[in-house]
Motif scaffolding. Structure first.
Motif, PDB file in Angstrom:
ATOM      1  N   ILE A 120       0.865  -1.173   0.000  1.00 15.64           N
ATOM      2  CA  ILE A 120       0.000   0.000   0.000  1.00 15.64           C
ATOM      3  C   ILE A 120       0.901   1.222   0.000  1.00 15.64           C
ATOM      4  O   ILE A 120       1.764   1.355   0.863  1.00 15.64           O
ATOM      5  CB  ILE A 120      -0.908   0.013   1.244  1.00 15.64           C
ATOM      6  CG1 ILE A 120      -1.775  -1.252   1.280  1.00 15.64           C
ATOM      7  CG2 ILE A 120      -1.778   1.261   1.262  1.00 15.64           C
ATOM      8  CD1 ILE A 120      -2.614  -1.388   2.533  1.00 15.64           C
ATOM      9  N   PRO A 121       0.767   2.125  -0.958  1.00 13.58           N
ATOM     10  CA  PRO A 121       1.631   3.323  -0.973  1.00 13.58           C
ATOM     11  C   PRO A 121       1.566   4.058   0.362  1.00 13.58           C
ATOM     12  O   PRO A 121       0.558   4.009   1.072  1.00 13.58           O
ATOM     13  CB  PRO A 121       1.035   4.162  -2.109  1.00 13.58           C
ATOM     14  CG  PRO A 121       0.340   3.167  -2.984  1.00 13.58           C
ATOM     15  CD  PRO A 121      -0.185   2.101  -2.071  1.00 13.58           C
ATOM     16  N   ALA A 122       2.676   4.724   0.696  1.00 17.01           N
ATOM     17  CA  ALA A 122       2.749   5.447   1.965  1.00 17.01           C
ATOM     18  C   ALA A 122       1.552   6.367   2.129  1.00 17.01           C
ATOM     19  O   ALA A 122       1.192   7.107   1.215  1.00 17.01           O
ATOM     20  CB  ALA A 122       4.035   6.261   2.021  1.00 17.01           C
ATOM     21  N   GLN A 123       0.931   6.292   3.294  1.00 17.46           N
ATOM     22  CA  GLN A 123      -0.242   7.101   3.559  1.00 17.46           C
ATOM     23  C   GLN A 123       0.149   8.306   4.413  1.00 17.46           C
ATOM     24  O   GLN A 123       0.748   8.145   5.481  1.00 17.46           O
ATOM     25  CB  GLN A 123      -1.303   6.270   4.281  1.00 17.46           C
ATOM     26  CG  GLN A 123      -1.828   5.107   3.449  1.00 17.46           C
ATOM     27  CD  GLN A 123      -2.877   4.297   4.190  1.00 17.46           C
ATOM     28  OE1 GLN A 123      -3.055   4.456   5.389  1.00 17.46           O
ATOM     29  NE2 GLN A 123      -3.584   3.446   3.468  1.00 17.46           N
ATOM     30  N   LEU A 124      -0.170   9.490   3.940  1.00 17.48           N
ATOM     31  CA  LEU A 124       0.077  10.705   4.706  1.00 17.48           C
ATOM     32  C   LEU A 124      -1.165  11.021   5.528  1.00 17.48           C
ATOM     33  O   LEU A 124      -2.295  10.863   5.056  1.00 17.48           O
ATOM     34  CB  LEU A 124       0.395  11.869   3.763  1.00 17.48           C
ATOM     35  CG  LEU A 124       1.562  11.633   2.794  1.00 17.48           C
ATOM     36  CD1 LEU A 124       1.756  12.853   1.910  1.00 17.48           C
ATOM     37  CD2 LEU A 124       2.833  11.331   3.558  1.00 17.48           C
ATOM     38  N   ARG A 125      -0.952  11.455   6.747  1.00 18.26           N
ATOM     39  CA  ARG A 125      -2.080  11.815   7.593  1.00 18.26           C
ATOM     40  C   ARG A 125      -1.715  13.029   8.434  1.00 18.26           C
ATOM     41  O   ARG A 125      -0.534  13.374   8.551  1.00 18.26           O
ATOM     42  CB  ARG A 125      -2.476  10.648   8.493  1.00 18.26           C
ATOM     43  CG  ARG A 125      -1.383  10.206   9.463  1.00 18.26           C
ATOM     44  CD  ARG A 125      -1.820   9.036  10.302  1.00 18.26           C
ATOM     45  NE  ARG A 125      -0.821   8.688  11.312  1.00 18.26           N
ATOM     46  CZ  ARG A 125      -0.974   7.732  12.209  1.00 18.26           C
ATOM     47  NH1 ARG A 125      -2.083   7.004  12.217  1.00 18.26           N
ATOM     48  NH2 ARG A 125      -0.028   7.484  13.093  1.00 18.26           N
ATOM     49  N   HIS A 175      11.263   9.656   8.667  1.00 19.36           N
ATOM     50  CA  HIS A 175      11.082   9.201   7.290  1.00 19.36           C
ATOM     51  C   HIS A 175      11.998   9.956   6.336  1.00 19.36           C
ATOM     52  O   HIS A 175      12.608   9.366   5.439  1.00 19.36           O
ATOM     53  CB  HIS A 175       9.621   9.383   6.876  1.00 19.36           C
ATOM     54  CG  HIS A 175       9.331   8.980   5.463  1.00 19.36           C
ATOM     55  ND1 HIS A 175       9.160   7.661   5.081  1.00 19.36           N
ATOM     56  CD2 HIS A 175       9.210   9.721   4.327  1.00 19.36           C
ATOM     57  CE1 HIS A 175       8.940   7.609   3.777  1.00 19.36           C
ATOM     58  NE2 HIS A 175       8.959   8.843   3.292  1.00 19.36           N
ATOM     59  N   SER A 206       1.412  13.563  -3.650  1.00 18.34           N
ATOM     60  CA  SER A 206       0.297  13.379  -2.724  1.00 18.34           C
ATOM     61  C   SER A 206      -0.363  14.698  -2.345  1.00 18.34           C
ATOM     62  O   SER A 206      -1.164  14.751  -1.407  1.00 18.34           O
ATOM     63  CB  SER A 206       0.781  12.660  -1.452  1.00 18.34           C
ATOM     64  OG  SER A 206       1.288  11.380  -1.755  1.00 18.34           O
TER      65      SER A 206
END
Length: 466
Positions: free
Chosen positions: A139-144, A184, A206
């Motif tokens: 799953i592509p890196a999720q930004l939150r 990161h 993103s």
């Protein structure tokens, strides 16, 4: 940085001396930080306002800014910390089908046949087994966005005040990133070899606009806070009795001359897995602007033991009684380098003499392969019994060939190189902890070539240090 007080403390009441001394030391720290910032400002002015012939291309200038901004952020963080507080071994490639790590989450999808009715009309079929297939999904890196909410509470009866939980500490006060986001960026830069401009482009996909100068600022702040960890790691590694050392080039932009210069990253490593040592492997990289042996001497202050390295003459000063920072070091030279010298001649000229030398060295490596992983006592015993006679024969053969071959010939130069390292090439025979070569540290510095390829060069000496 000087810690000598500029005033006579004896004239100050004894109850106040400790406070006054602390203020003086704090003042020294601030002066040191200011000198660093002034130096960086001068370098930045050189990049921006240099003579026309010394000016850089846009990309080169941005890279210089990137490393300078990292250094400035580190220096400013150091200044803020000093100021009074006003607030808060390579293996064969293996296929991994069906053998993915057990700790990974499993999402099961049951794929049923379109119909469970028996083709011959006997009725409904019964389940008798199953086939399972594991596949790796990414799953592509999720930004939150983490939103910290601190409710305020007050009593409706009295007016004695308001209660609110204190804010959680941030690495960059008032800044955008969490500590996880900064980590990161660091891993991407130094482990995955992604320059800041590429990371900025990845975030932009993103919808997050973060300039590479901002990423450099985050990295500089993290570098300051990680400095004590790196220093402690170096101290811990230097407490070992045997280490590896090597150096590799790090091209650095030299704005005043409009081209790059060659800096060096020095690797100091520990790897005791070959003889079953209890200490975990580790490595510390230190940047210096040249390859002078004095830098190795400085890095190794406090280390007294055996050092495994190549034949670079800059290390010779470490074996002298005049060595600074400790007693003379025992050197273990690298048989892989000796083999490499002969291999170069054999590949070019097909020399029978070089082939004979390679065959003799291969016999030593066969013994090492058999005893790898054994305790130092067993390794030493095997070497004394089997390797010592082979090394002695190699020494006799080496001297005989040097008498026959001109020292000025290509092969003669390689044999002379081996002869100069002969004492250090025998160290492994007398210590079961010592490896036959320094490949362990060479493998650690090899990935740096990826950084050189992706970033071409560091924008500044300060960037090399970070």
């Amino acid at each position: 940085m000087s810690s000598a007080p500029p005033i006579d403390l004896s004239t100050i009441p004894e109850s106040q001396r400790a406070s006054v001394l602390a203020l003086l030391q704090e003042n020294d720290a601030l002066k040191d930080a200011n000198r660093r910032l002034e130096h960086l400002v001068a370098e930045l002015n050189q990049v921006v306002h240099g003579k026309r012939s010394e000016k850089l291309s846009d990309d080169d200038r941005q890279l210089a800014f990137e490393d300078l901004e990292t250094a400035v952020a580190e220096a400013e963080t150091r200044k803020e910390q000093a100021a009074p507080s006003t607030g808060t071994p390579r293996r064969a490639r293996q296929r991994n089908l069906g053998h993915l790590p057990a700790g990974l989450p499993r999402i099961e999808r049951v794929i049923e046949p379109a119909s469970l009715d028996c083709p011959c009309g006997c009725g409904r079929m019964h389940r008798i087994g199953e086939d399972r297939t594991d596949r790796l999904d990414i799953i592509p890196a999720q930004l939150r966005v983490l939103v910290d909410i601190r409710p305020k509470y007050a009593c409706r009866i009295c007016s004695d005040g308001v209660t609110q939980a204190p804010a959680a500490p941030w690495l960059i006060e008032g800044g955008l990133p969490t500590e996880g986001a900064i980590a990161h960026v660091l891993v991407s830069k130094f482990a995955d070899h992604l320059p800041f401009y590429r990371q900025s482009q990845i975030l932009a996909r993103s919808g997050i606009q973060v300039d590479r100068s901002t990423l450099a600022d985050w990295t500089g702040t993290a570098a300051f806070h990680l400095g004590p960890v790196v220093d402690r790691l170096a101290e811990h590694i230097k407490s070992s009795g045997k280490l590896f050392m090597d150096e590799t080039t790090a091209p650095v932009l030299d704005p005043g001359r409009g081209r790059t210069k060659t800096g060096y990253l020095w690797a100091l490593a520990r790897d005791d897995r070959g003889w079953g040592g209890d200490d975990p492997p580790g490595v510390v990289f230190t940047y210096h602007p040249s390859r002078a042996g004095a830098h190795a001497e400085q890095i190794l202050q406090g280390f007294d033991g055996t050092l495994q390295l190549d034949g670079y003459t800059g290390y010779d000063r470490l074996t002298r009684t005049s060595r600074k920072g400790g007693a003379p070091i025992t050197v273990a030279h690298c048989w892989a380098h000796a083999r490499r010298k002969l291999k170069e001649v054999f590949d070019r000229d097909g020399s029978e003499i070089a082939a004979e030398g390679l065959r003799r060295i291969a016999e030593l490596y066969r013994i090492e392969a058999e005893i790898r992983g054994m305790g130092p006592g067993q390794r030493l015993s095997a070497r004394q019994t089997r390797s010592v006679p082979l090394v002695a024969e190699f020494g006799d053969w080496l001297q005989a060939q040097r008498l026959r071959i001109s020292a000025k010939s290509r092969l003669g130069e390689k044999l002379t190189y081996i002869h100069r390292q002969w004492g250090g090439l025998q160290t492994f025979l007398h210590d079961g902890r010592v490896e036959i070569d320094s490949n362990a540290v060479e493998n650690l510095i090899r990935p740096i070539a990826l950084t050189r390829k992706n970033a071409l060069f560091a924008g500044h000496d300060e960037g090399g240090r970070t």
